[in-house]
Design a protein around this motif. Sequence first.
Motif, PDB file in Angstrom:
ATOM      1  N   VAL A   2       0.830  -1.207   0.000  1.00 22.74           N
ATOM      2  CA  VAL A   2       0.000   0.000   0.000  1.00 22.74           C
ATOM      3  C   VAL A   2       0.856   1.245   0.000  1.00 22.74           C
ATOM      4  N   ASN A   3       1.867   1.273   0.828  1.00 26.14           N
ATOM      5  CA  ASN A   3       2.738   2.445   0.913  1.00 26.14           C
ATOM      6  C   ASN A   3       3.521   2.659  -0.387  1.00 26.14           C
ATOM      7  N   ALA A   4       3.928   1.576  -1.025  1.00 22.00           N
ATOM      8  CA  ALA A   4       4.657   1.699  -2.285  1.00 22.00           C
ATOM      9  C   ALA A   4       3.764   2.277  -3.380  1.00 22.00           C
ATOM     10  N   ARG A   5       2.512   1.806  -3.445  1.00 18.40           N
ATOM     11  CA  ARG A   5       1.584   2.329  -4.449  1.00 18.40           C
ATOM     12  C   ARG A   5       1.229   3.792  -4.171  1.00 18.40           C
ATOM     13  N   LEU A   6       1.108   4.137  -2.879  1.00 19.07           N
ATOM     14  CA  LEU A   6       0.819   5.520  -2.525  1.00 19.07           C
ATOM     15  C   LEU A   6       1.968   6.437  -2.921  1.00 19.07           C
ATOM     16  N   LYS A   7       3.180   5.952  -2.778  1.00 19.46           N
ATOM     17  CA  LYS A   7       4.350   6.739  -3.176  1.00 19.46           C
ATOM     18  C   LYS A   7       4.371   6.941  -4.684  1.00 19.46           C
ATOM     19  N   SER A  23      -2.188  16.328  -0.946  1.00 16.44           N
ATOM     20  CA  SER A  23      -2.195  16.888   0.397  1.00 16.44           C
ATOM     21  C   SER A  23      -1.917  15.805   1.429  1.00 16.44           C
ATOM     22  N   ARG A  24      -0.932  16.048   2.264  1.00 18.59           N
ATOM     23  CA  ARG A  24      -0.600  15.075   3.306  1.00 18.59           C
ATOM     24  C   ARG A  24      -1.532  15.181   4.507  1.00 18.59           C
ATOM     25  N   THR A  25      -2.179  16.321   4.677  1.00 13.73           N
ATOM     26  CA  THR A  25      -3.068  16.517   5.830  1.00 13.73           C
ATOM     27  C   THR A  25      -4.519  16.157   5.526  1.00 13.73           C
ATOM     28  N   LYS A  26      -4.921  16.206   4.256  1.00 14.13           N
ATOM     29  CA  LYS A  26      -6.302  15.930   3.888  1.00 14.13           C
ATOM     30  C   LYS A  26      -6.516  14.508   3.377  1.00 14.13           C
ATOM     31  N   THR A  27      -5.440  13.804   3.039  1.00 14.92           N
ATOM     32  CA  THR A  27      -5.564  12.454   2.487  1.00 14.92           C
ATOM     33  C   THR A  27      -5.977  11.457   3.566  1.00 14.92           C
ATOM     34  N   GLU A  28      -6.977  10.630   3.261  1.00 13.25           N
ATOM     35  CA  GLU A  28      -7.447   9.568   4.142  1.00 13.25           C
ATOM     36  C   GLU A  28      -7.622   8.296   3.313  1.00 13.25           C
ATOM     37  N   TYR A  29      -7.787   7.174   3.975  1.00 12.62           N
ATOM     38  CA  TYR A  29      -7.984   5.938   3.232  1.00 12.62           C
ATOM     39  C   TYR A  29      -9.030   5.059   3.913  1.00 12.62           C
ATOM     40  N   LEU A  30      -9.616   4.184   3.117  1.00 14.07           N
ATOM     41  CA  LEU A  30     -10.600   3.217   3.602  1.00 14.07           C
ATOM     42  C   LEU A  30     -10.166   1.837   3.150  1.00 14.07           C
ATOM     43  N   GLU A  31     -10.179   0.886   4.058  1.00 18.60           N
ATOM     44  CA  GLU A  31      -9.848  -0.501   3.730  1.00 18.60           C
ATOM     45  C   GLU A  31     -11.127  -1.236   3.379  1.00 18.60           C
ATOM     46  N   TYR A  32     -11.225  -1.671   2.131  1.00 14.24           N
ATOM     47  CA  TYR A  32     -12.414  -2.386   1.692  1.00 14.24           C
ATOM     48  C   TYR A  32     -12.150  -3.870   1.823  1.00 14.24           C
ATOM     49  N   LYS A  33     -12.886  -4.509   2.729  1.00 18.11           N
ATOM     50  CA  LYS A  33     -12.698  -5.930   3.009  1.00 18.11           C
ATOM     51  C   LYS A  33     -13.682  -6.746   2.178  1.00 18.11           C
ATOM     52  N   LYS A  80       1.521   5.391   5.374  1.00 24.04           N
ATOM     53  CA  LYS A  80       2.234   6.655   5.483  1.00 24.04           C
ATOM     54  C   LYS A  80       2.455   7.275   4.109  1.00 24.04           C
ATOM     55  N   LEU A  81       2.508   8.594   4.114  1.00 26.27           N
ATOM     56  CA  LEU A  81       2.901   9.367   2.944  1.00 26.27           C
ATOM     57  C   LEU A  81       4.133  10.139   3.362  1.00 26.27           C
ATOM     58  N   ASP A  82       5.306   9.612   2.990  1.00 23.39           N
ATOM     59  CA  ASP A  82       6.578  10.058   3.552  1.00 23.39           C
ATOM     60  C   ASP A  82       6.535   9.805   5.066  1.00 23.39           C
TER      61      ASP A  82
END
Length: 205
Positions: free
Chosen positions: A5-10, A24-34, A47-49
């Motif tokens: 996930v972190n690699a794809r986000l980068k 935006s590092r402060t506005k970005t959020e994520y949802l885990e779809y199970k 993480k983003l950086d």
Amino acid sequence: MQSGVNARLKVWRQTLESKGFKLSRTKTEYLEYKFSDRTHEANIEVKLDAQVIPKRESFKYLGSIIQGYEKIDEDIAHRIGTGWMKCRLTFGVLYDKNVPPKLKGKFYKVVVRPAMLYGAECWQVKNSHVQNIKVAEMRILRWMCGCTRRDKIKNEAIRDRVGVASVEDKMWESRLRWFRHVKRINIDAPLRRCERLAMESLRRC
């Protein structure tokens, strides 16, 4: 999973920045779809950086509420609330006793019902969801007619008075219309290729 996930986000961030955009590092959020009830990796830190991305249980996208575990309870409640909001905005028409019931019904079909059924083509509805929407619609129709359940007027009589078909029928009609559009798409389109995916069984024998 965490490293993937972190690699794809980068990669996503770098791609956006190469096109002149900024993530935006402060506005970005994520949802885990199970996609199943199987145990998932716990305490994943995305993480983003150096910035930790907060996790959400649901979020709004294009007017719809997206949840994990294939749930649509929040979206159904949101659609019902939107329908009532449209009623309040058009109070001067829908509750006016001088406006003929049939005209109110036409107004309802153009303004209120589309708001309640927005996105219904893709809903994985349960009987409870359908029942909630039917109850909400009948409350609106009775409110339009200036009556309550204490008046002991049958639902069919109310529908006939305003000339409105059942919201359940309109829901399935919209789903069939969408299915017809999908079948018209080229067989090699990404949407049609999903029909031919071979899913691995999630049941344990």
